[in-house]
Design a protein around this motif. Structure first.
Motif, PDB file in Angstrom:
ATOM      1  N   ALA A 114       0.835  -1.214   0.000  1.00  0.00           N
ATOM      2  CA  ALA A 114       0.000   0.000   0.000  1.00  0.00           C
ATOM      3  C   ALA A 114       0.866   1.258   0.000  1.00  0.00           C
ATOM      4  CB  ALA A 114      -0.941   0.002   1.196  1.00  0.00           C
ATOM      5  N   GLU A 115       1.948   1.232   0.749  1.00  0.00           N
ATOM      6  CA  GLU A 115       2.847   2.391   0.793  1.00  0.00           C
ATOM      7  C   GLU A 115       3.585   2.562  -0.524  1.00  0.00           C
ATOM      8  OE1 GLU A 115       4.806   5.762   2.346  1.00  0.00           O
ATOM      9  OE2 GLU A 115       2.992   4.705   2.964  1.00  0.00           O
ATOM     10  N   ALA A 116       4.000   1.453  -1.120  1.00  0.00           N
ATOM     11  CA  ALA A 116       4.670   1.519  -2.423  1.00  0.00           C
ATOM     12  C   ALA A 116       3.730   2.122  -3.461  1.00  0.00           C
ATOM     13  CB  ALA A 116       5.124   0.125  -2.854  1.00  0.00           C
ATOM     14  N   LEU A 117       2.466   1.704  -3.448  1.00  0.00           N
ATOM     15  CA  LEU A 117       1.475   2.250  -4.375  1.00  0.00           C
ATOM     16  C   LEU A 117       1.288   3.744  -4.169  1.00  0.00           C
ATOM     17  CD1 LEU A 117      -0.787   1.964  -6.503  1.00  0.00           C
ATOM     18  CD2 LEU A 117      -2.333   1.361  -4.614  1.00  0.00           C
ATOM     19  N   THR A 118       1.141   4.166  -2.929  1.00  0.00           N
ATOM     20  CA  THR A 118       0.946   5.589  -2.615  1.00  0.00           C
ATOM     21  C   THR A 118       2.136   6.414  -3.089  1.00  0.00           C
ATOM     22  OG1 THR A 118      -0.439   5.055  -0.715  1.00  0.00           O
ATOM     23  CG2 THR A 118       0.573   7.244  -0.742  1.00  0.00           C
ATOM     24  N   ARG A 119       3.335   5.931  -2.817  1.00  0.00           N
ATOM     25  CA  ARG A 119       4.533   6.671  -3.223  1.00  0.00           C
ATOM     26  C   ARG A 119       4.654   6.726  -4.748  1.00  0.00           C
ATOM     27  NH1 ARG A 119       8.922   7.258   0.778  1.00  0.00           N
ATOM     28  NH2 ARG A 119       8.016   6.812   2.813  1.00  0.00           N
ATOM     29  N   TRP A 120       4.272   5.649  -5.430  1.00  0.00           N
ATOM     30  CA  TRP A 120       4.337   5.641  -6.892  1.00  0.00           C
ATOM     31  C   TRP A 120       3.323   6.629  -7.468  1.00  0.00           C
ATOM     32  CZ3 TRP A 120       1.563   4.779 -11.317  1.00  0.00           C
ATOM     33  CH2 TRP A 120       2.306   4.561 -12.486  1.00  0.00           C
ATOM     34  N   ALA A 124      -3.809  -5.125  -3.483  1.00  0.00           N
ATOM     35  CA  ALA A 124      -5.107  -5.798  -3.395  1.00  0.00           C
ATOM     36  C   ALA A 124      -4.956  -7.191  -2.788  1.00  0.00           C
ATOM     37  CB  ALA A 124      -5.762  -5.878  -4.770  1.00  0.00           C
ATOM     38  N   ALA A 125      -3.863  -7.890  -3.118  1.00  0.00           N
ATOM     39  CA  ALA A 125      -3.642  -9.245  -2.606  1.00  0.00           C
ATOM     40  C   ALA A 125      -3.523  -9.258  -1.088  1.00  0.00           C
ATOM     41  CB  ALA A 125      -2.391  -9.849  -3.244  1.00  0.00           C
ATOM     42  N   GLU A 126      -2.998  -8.190  -0.523  1.00  0.00           N
ATOM     43  CA  GLU A 126      -2.892  -8.174   0.938  1.00  0.00           C
ATOM     44  C   GLU A 126      -4.100  -7.501   1.588  1.00  0.00           C
ATOM     45  OE1 GLU A 126      -0.347  -4.228   2.238  1.00  0.00           O
ATOM     46  OE2 GLU A 126       0.555  -6.197   2.460  1.00  0.00           O
ATOM     47  N   GLY A 127      -5.104  -7.143   0.770  1.00  0.00           N
ATOM     48  CA  GLY A 127      -6.328  -6.563   1.313  1.00  0.00           C
ATOM     49  C   GLY A 127      -6.221  -5.102   1.696  1.00  0.00           C
ATOM     50  N   ALA A 128      -5.159  -4.415   1.227  1.00  0.00           N
ATOM     51  CA  ALA A 128      -4.948  -3.018   1.600  1.00  0.00           C
ATOM     52  C   ALA A 128      -5.801  -2.059   0.779  1.00  0.00           C
ATOM     53  CB  ALA A 128      -3.475  -2.657   1.443  1.00  0.00           C
ATOM     54  N   GLY A 144      -5.207  12.435  -3.375  1.00  0.00           N
ATOM     55  CA  GLY A 144      -5.196  11.829  -2.038  1.00  0.00           C
ATOM     56  C   GLY A 144      -6.571  11.320  -1.640  1.00  0.00           C
ATOM     57  N   VAL A 145      -7.615  12.076  -1.986  1.00  0.00           N
ATOM     58  CA  VAL A 145      -8.992  11.643  -1.707  1.00  0.00           C
ATOM     59  C   VAL A 145      -9.298  10.359  -2.489  1.00  0.00           C
ATOM     60  CG1 VAL A 145     -11.426  12.257  -1.965  1.00  0.00           C
ATOM     61  CG2 VAL A 145      -9.793  13.978  -1.163  1.00  0.00           C
ATOM     62  N   LEU A 146      -8.872  10.308  -3.743  1.00  0.00           N
ATOM     63  CA  LEU A 146      -9.075   9.108  -4.558  1.00  0.00           C
ATOM     64  C   LEU A 146      -8.385   7.901  -3.919  1.00  0.00           C
ATOM     65  CD1 LEU A 146      -9.947   7.684  -7.220  1.00  0.00           C
ATOM     66  CD2 LEU A 146      -7.803   8.481  -8.213  1.00  0.00           C
ATOM     67  N   LEU A 147      -7.144   8.084  -3.469  1.00  0.00           N
ATOM     68  CA  LEU A 147      -6.414   6.981  -2.844  1.00  0.00           C
ATOM     69  C   LEU A 147      -7.072   6.550  -1.543  1.00  0.00           C
ATOM     70  CD1 LEU A 147      -2.696   7.950  -3.526  1.00  0.00           C
ATOM     71  CD2 LEU A 147      -4.099   6.244  -4.679  1.00  0.00           C
ATOM     72  N   ASP A 148      -7.610   7.508  -0.780  1.00  0.00           N
ATOM     73  CA  ASP A 148      -8.341   7.148   0.440  1.00  0.00           C
ATOM     74  C   ASP A 148      -9.528   6.258   0.092  1.00  0.00           C
ATOM     75  OD1 ASP A 148      -6.600   8.561   2.026  1.00  0.00           O
ATOM     76  OD2 ASP A 148      -7.904  10.325   2.237  1.00  0.00           O
ATOM     77  N   GLY A 149     -10.211   6.563  -1.006  1.00  0.00           N
ATOM     78  CA  GLY A 149     -11.330   5.740  -1.449  1.00  0.00           C
ATOM     79  C   GLY A 149     -10.894   4.331  -1.825  1.00  0.00           C
ATOM     80  N   LEU A 150      -9.731   4.210  -2.440  1.00  0.00           N
ATOM     81  CA  LEU A 150      -9.205   2.878  -2.769  1.00  0.00           C
ATOM     82  C   LEU A 150      -8.936   2.071  -1.505  1.00  0.00           C
ATOM     83  CD1 LEU A 150      -6.581   3.440  -5.624  1.00  0.00           C
ATOM     84  CD2 LEU A 150      -8.690   2.132  -5.755  1.00  0.00           C
ATOM     85  N   ARG A 151      -8.375   2.760  -0.494  1.00  0.00           N
ATOM     86  CA  ARG A 151      -8.043   2.065   0.755  1.00  0.00           C
ATOM     87  C   ARG A 151      -9.292   1.687   1.543  1.00  0.00           C
ATOM     88  NH1 ARG A 151      -3.320   5.344   0.441  1.00  0.00           N
ATOM     89  NH2 ARG A 151      -4.412   7.146   1.274  1.00  0.00           N
ATOM     90  N   GLY A 204     -12.044   0.749   0.523  1.00  0.00           N
ATOM     91  CA  GLY A 204     -12.696  -0.423  -0.045  1.00  0.00           C
ATOM     92  C   GLY A 204     -11.814  -1.647  -0.021  1.00  0.00           C
ATOM     93  N   GLY A 205     -10.718  -1.609   0.753  1.00  0.00           N
ATOM     94  CA  GLY A 205      -9.769  -2.715   0.787  1.00  0.00           C
ATOM     95  C   GLY A 205     -10.437  -4.044   1.085  1.00  0.00           C
ATOM     96  N   GLY A 206      -9.958  -5.062   0.407  1.00  0.00           N
ATOM     97  CA  GLY A 206     -10.445  -6.393   0.642  1.00  0.00           C
ATOM     98  C   GLY A 206     -11.554  -6.829  -0.298  1.00  0.00           C
ATOM     99  N   GLN A 207     -12.115  -5.928  -1.084  1.00  0.00           N
ATOM    100  CA  GLN A 207     -13.157  -6.327  -2.030  1.00  0.00           C
ATOM    101  C   GLN A 207     -12.511  -7.072  -3.198  1.00  0.00           C
ATOM    102  OE1 GLN A 207     -15.497  -3.029  -3.332  1.00  0.00           O
ATOM    103  NE2 GLN A 207     -16.087  -2.424  -1.271  1.00  0.00           N
ATOM    104  N   ALA A 208     -13.110  -8.148  -3.573  1.00  0.00           N
ATOM    105  CA  ALA A 208     -12.563  -8.937  -4.679  1.00  0.00           C
ATOM    106  C   ALA A 208     -12.911  -8.314  -6.014  1.00  0.00           C
ATOM    107  CB  ALA A 208     -13.108 -10.357  -4.608  1.00  0.00           C
ATOM    108  N   ARG A 209     -12.046  -8.502  -7.007  1.00  0.00           N
ATOM    109  CA  ARG A 209     -12.348  -8.057  -8.360  1.00  0.00           C
ATOM    110  C   ARG A 209     -13.469  -8.914  -8.928  1.00  0.00           C
ATOM    111  NH1 ARG A 209      -6.838  -6.129 -11.451  1.00  0.00           N
ATOM    112  NH2 ARG A 209      -6.055  -4.934  -9.723  1.00  0.00           N
ATOM    113  N   PRO A 210     -14.399  -8.302  -9.673  1.00  0.00           N
ATOM    114  CA  PRO A 210     -15.491  -9.101 -10.228  1.00  0.00           C
ATOM    115  C   PRO A 210     -14.977 -10.081 -11.259  1.00  0.00           C
ATOM    116  CG  PRO A 210     -15.602  -6.807 -11.015  1.00  0.00           C
ATOM    117  CD  PRO A 210     -14.478  -6.903 -10.048  1.00  0.00           C
TER     118      PRO A 210
END
Length: 197
Positions: free
Chosen positions: A90-96, A144-148, A182-189, A191-197
């Motif tokens: 999750a931190e790597a994604l945020t920094r990227w 996503a694999a770690e549910g973050a 940052g607001v968009l990334l907060d929204g991603l976090r 919803g953590g743990g939801q599986a891809r359809p």
């Protein structure tokens, strides 16, 4: 034996490659501060080369702008595995995403140049996706694999969403785009743990 008529590209001499690297670095700095229409001499003075060297490697201004854009895209793409190795997903994604946002927000006049209709820029959207989508996809999959984060957004959608959020807003600086991303990334976090359809 039939000889292959395809010309083999010559490798640049080491000094020529140093000049190109210095010009790209200088152009990026100058574009960030003075915009893409800055005088060529400002770029060559910073690079420590003559104007003739600039035009030998980049005959048109559009050639230089394109090379700077591609260089910036490459740097952001290449940061993904480095960040993945150094931080939790999750931190790597945020920094990227922060690096990507910085790339989008620092080039004064770049958007208008890229949308000028100059054929030199025609391949940049494909280059953008080819380099950045796989890098971001790996980061999204790991987080996503770690549910973050939620797992139902693809790399291309997120790239375009961030790019749209970073569009200049009259009267607002680049920090405005960063806050909205940052607001968009907060929204991603959230919803953590939801599986891809």
């Amino acid at each position: 034996m039939i000889k292959d008529p395809t010309p083999v590209p010559r490798r640049r001499r080491a000094d020529a490659q140093r000049n190109v690297d210095a010009l790209l670095k200088a152009a990026q700095t100058v574009f960030d501060t003075s915009g893409v229409d800055a005088p060529a001499k400002e770029i060559t003075d910073l690079a420590g080369v003559g104007v003739g060297t600039l035009y030998r490697h980049f005959p048109q201004r559009s050639d230089l702008v394109k090379a700077v854009v591609e260089s910036g895209i490459d740097a952001v793409a290449e940061a993904a595995p480095v960040l993945s190795a150094a931080f939790e997903p999750a931190e790597a994604l945020t920094r990227w995403i922060d690096r990507f946002t910085e790339l989008l927000g620092t080039k004064r006049g770049l958007a208008s140049a890229l949308h000028s209709g100059d054929p030199a820029f025609a391949g940049l959207p494909d280059y953008f996706l080819e380099r950045l989508a796989p890098a971001l996809s790996a980061l999204l999959d790991a987080a996503a694999a770690e549910g973050a984060i939620r797992g139902d957004i693809g790399a291309e959608d997120l790239l375009y969403a961030v790019a749209q959020l970073c569009q200049p807003v009259p009267g607002r600086g680049p920090e405005h785009g960063r806050r909205i991303v940052g607001v968009l990334l907060d929204g991603l976090r959230q919803g953590g743990g939801q599986a891809r359809p």
